[in-house]
Design an enzyme around this catalytic site. Structure first.
Site, PDB file in Angstrom:
ATOM      1  N   PRO A 187       0.822  -1.215   0.000  1.00  0.00           N
ATOM      2  CA  PRO A 187       0.000   0.000   0.000  1.00  0.00           C
ATOM      3  C   PRO A 187       0.858   1.268   0.000  1.00  0.00           C
ATOM      4  O   PRO A 187       1.915   1.296   0.629  1.00  0.00           O
ATOM      5  CB  PRO A 187      -0.810  -0.111   1.295  1.00  0.00           C
ATOM      6  N   VAL A 188       0.379   2.278  -0.711  1.00  0.00           N
ATOM      7  CA  VAL A 188       1.135   3.531  -0.850  1.00  0.00           C
ATOM      8  C   VAL A 188       0.956   4.392   0.397  1.00  0.00           C
ATOM      9  O   VAL A 188      -0.136   4.453   0.973  1.00  0.00           O
ATOM     10  CB  VAL A 188       0.630   4.290  -2.109  1.00  0.00           C
ATOM     11  N   GLY A 223       7.041   1.342   2.961  1.00  0.00           N
ATOM     12  CA  GLY A 223       8.179   1.436   2.046  1.00  0.00           C
ATOM     13  C   GLY A 223       7.852   1.154   0.595  1.00  0.00           C
ATOM     14  O   GLY A 223       8.665   0.556  -0.129  1.00  0.00           O
ATOM     15  N   SER A 224       6.663   1.599   0.140  1.00  0.00           N
ATOM     16  CA  SER A 224       6.303   1.286  -1.251  1.00  0.00           C
ATOM     17  C   SER A 224       7.234   1.985  -2.252  1.00  0.00           C
ATOM     18  O   SER A 224       7.606   1.398  -3.270  1.00  0.00           O
ATOM     19  CB  SER A 224       4.848   1.650  -1.535  1.00  0.00           C
ATOM     20  N   SER A 225       7.654   3.212  -1.956  1.00  0.00           N
ATOM     21  CA  SER A 225       8.510   3.903  -2.934  1.00  0.00           C
ATOM     22  C   SER A 225       9.875   3.223  -3.033  1.00  0.00           C
ATOM     23  O   SER A 225      10.430   3.097  -4.133  1.00  0.00           O
ATOM     24  CB  SER A 225       8.656   5.387  -2.594  1.00  0.00           C
ATOM     25  N   ALA A 265      10.418   0.034  -2.565  1.00  0.00           N
ATOM     26  CA  ALA A 265      10.225  -1.236  -3.272  1.00  0.00           C
ATOM     27  C   ALA A 265      10.098  -1.015  -4.784  1.00  0.00           C
ATOM     28  O   ALA A 265      10.621  -1.792  -5.587  1.00  0.00           O
ATOM     29  CB  ALA A 265       9.006  -1.968  -2.721  1.00  0.00           C
ATOM     30  N   ASP A 312      15.210   2.125   4.234  1.00  0.00           N
ATOM     31  CA  ASP A 312      14.156   1.528   3.391  1.00  0.00           C
ATOM     32  C   ASP A 312      14.740   0.790   2.189  1.00  0.00           C
ATOM     33  O   ASP A 312      14.355  -0.349   1.888  1.00  0.00           O
ATOM     34  CB  ASP A 312      13.214   2.614   2.837  1.00  0.00           C
TER      35      ASP A 312
HETATM   36  O1  PMV Z   1       8.686   7.314   6.920  1.00  0.00           O
HETATM   37  P1  PMV Z   1       9.630   6.176   6.862  1.00  0.00           P
HETATM   38  O2  PMV Z   1       8.994   4.839   7.016  1.00  0.00           O
HETATM   39  O3  PMV Z   1      10.616   6.227   5.718  1.00  0.00           O
HETATM   40  O4  PMV Z   1      10.528   6.293   8.196  1.00  0.00           O
HETATM   41  C1  PMV Z   1      11.173   7.476   8.585  1.00  0.00           C
HETATM   42  C2  PMV Z   1      12.162   7.095   9.637  1.00  0.00           C
HETATM   43  C3  PMV Z   1      12.835   8.295  10.302  1.00  0.00           C
HETATM   44  O5  PMV Z   1      13.724   7.737  11.287  1.00  0.00           O
HETATM   45  C4  PMV Z   1      11.828   9.165  11.023  1.00  0.00           C
HETATM   46  C5  PMV Z   1      13.616   9.149   9.325  1.00  0.00           C
HETATM   47  C6  PMV Z   1      14.807   8.447   8.683  1.00  0.00           C
HETATM   48  O6  PMV Z   1      15.166   8.888   7.570  1.00  0.00           O
HETATM   49  O7  PMV Z   1      15.396   7.535   9.271  1.00  0.00           O
END
Ligand code: PMV
Length: 308
Positions: free
Chosen positions: A80-81, A86-88, A90, A130
């Site tokens: 899901p977006v 982490g859809s972007s 992936a 991610d």
């Molecule tokens: O929004 P996400 O799932 O990419 O997570 C951000 C995680 C943070 O620690 C808040 C920021 C980062 O870049 O690590």
């Protein structure tokens, strides 16, 4: 024609604290994006222009590595977006995997490095958690210094991240999307400002780091109850740092009695929560009743892969 797929991710411990050099633990999940690529006479994604905003990760991935002619691409996603899954990343990693394979350059380090650059270009700011999780799969421990299990390190300006392989046992999780949209950048900035003026906040950030390492050990030992308690503690600390939201707490309360523990996942300020459970269907129902959108996910050891 080449098809490549890559998984979504979840941050289990350490978001925000990781920005200050504390460790963070993320896992790949069993929801994937697949990208099919073949030569064509004009660039197109899912029959549409590459210039559409929703294809900016695909476009930048092409710009980053592709040296050939026009391509026709098909991107299919079960991630899901904008739900903290982490859809972007992936999309980026599955696209890079396909393109690099076509050039005889498919290897995880190259994919993770290029993926991080693409996220930086599109988002302006990102940690490599991610894209590395989507590339490698399984559990990923991010730290500011190397330890055993090091996969690779990635840097940006003066910041350097060491990304470690951290295999975990199978985990059953439910993600609840609050539907409240929040941008990562301002939330990260808010914590930075708080930490600059408050020693309590700085101590809380360090405490999140300690919880992350304890949580990692608990998961590796199969002590799910302890891991759940540590998730609850991590969530309280994130609330104290100002990145919580009443909608998150509502979904988390709805999980009581059915989960080992729950916390926000990702940037917070809305977004999603995650609960550790062995009753995923029932818990998903509770999240839906409380106004959230549930996604049942499992830990997945598999990262980017070519599909036959
Ligand atoms: O929004 P996400 O799932 O990419 O997570 C951000 C995680 C943070 O620690 C808040 C920021 C980062 O870049 O690590």
């Amino acid at each position: 024609m080449v098809t490549c797929s890559a998984p979504g991710k979840l941050i289990l411990f350490g978001e925000h604290a990781v920005v200050f050099g504390e460790p963070a633990l993320s896992i790949a999940v069993d929801l994937r994006v697949s990208t099919r690529v073949e030569g064509s006479d004009a660039f197109a994604v899912n029959g549409q222009s590459l210039d559409r905003r929703k294809y900016r990760y695909v476009k930048n991935a092409i710009g980053e590595v592709w040296r050939g002619g026009p391509l026709e691409m098909r991107v299919d996603s079960s991630v899901p977006v904008a739900a903290g899954l982490g859809s972007s990343a992936a999309v980026t990693i599955s696209t890079l995997g396909a393109l690099l394979h076509m050039q005889g350059e498919f290897n995880p380090v190259a994919i993770a490095q290029s993926g991080f650059r693409v996220e930086l270009k599109v988002q302006g700011n990102a940690s490599p958690i991610d894209t590395t999780t989507s590339t490698h799969g399984g559990g990923i421990l991010v730290e500011r210094s190397p330890r055993s299990g090091l996969l690779w390190s990635l840097s940006r300006d003066e910041k350097k991240w060491f990304l470690h392989d951290c295999p975990l046992p199978d985990l059953s999780l439910v993600v609840g999307d609050t539907g409240v949209k929040a941008e990562t950048g301002p939330l990260v900035l808010g914590v930075k400002k708080l930490a600059a003026k408050s020693e309590t906040a700085r101590d809380q950030i360090k405490e999140i780091g300690r919880i992350t390492l304890k949580g990692k050990a608990a998961l590796q030992d199969g002590d799910i109850s302890l891991a759940g308690e540590l998730m609850n503690e991590n969530h309280k600390l994130l609330n104290s740092l100002g990145v919580g939201h009443p909608a998150l707490d509502k979904l988390i309360s709805a999980c009581e009695g059915l989960s080992y523990g729950a916390k926000l996942t990702g940037a917070g300020g809305g977004g999603s929560m995650v609960a550790l459970t062995d009753e995923p269907e029932e818990l998903a129902g509770r999240i839906r009743e409380a106004g959230g959108e549930p996604f049942i996910v499992r830990y997945s050891p598999e990262g980017v892969r070519l599909e036959v």
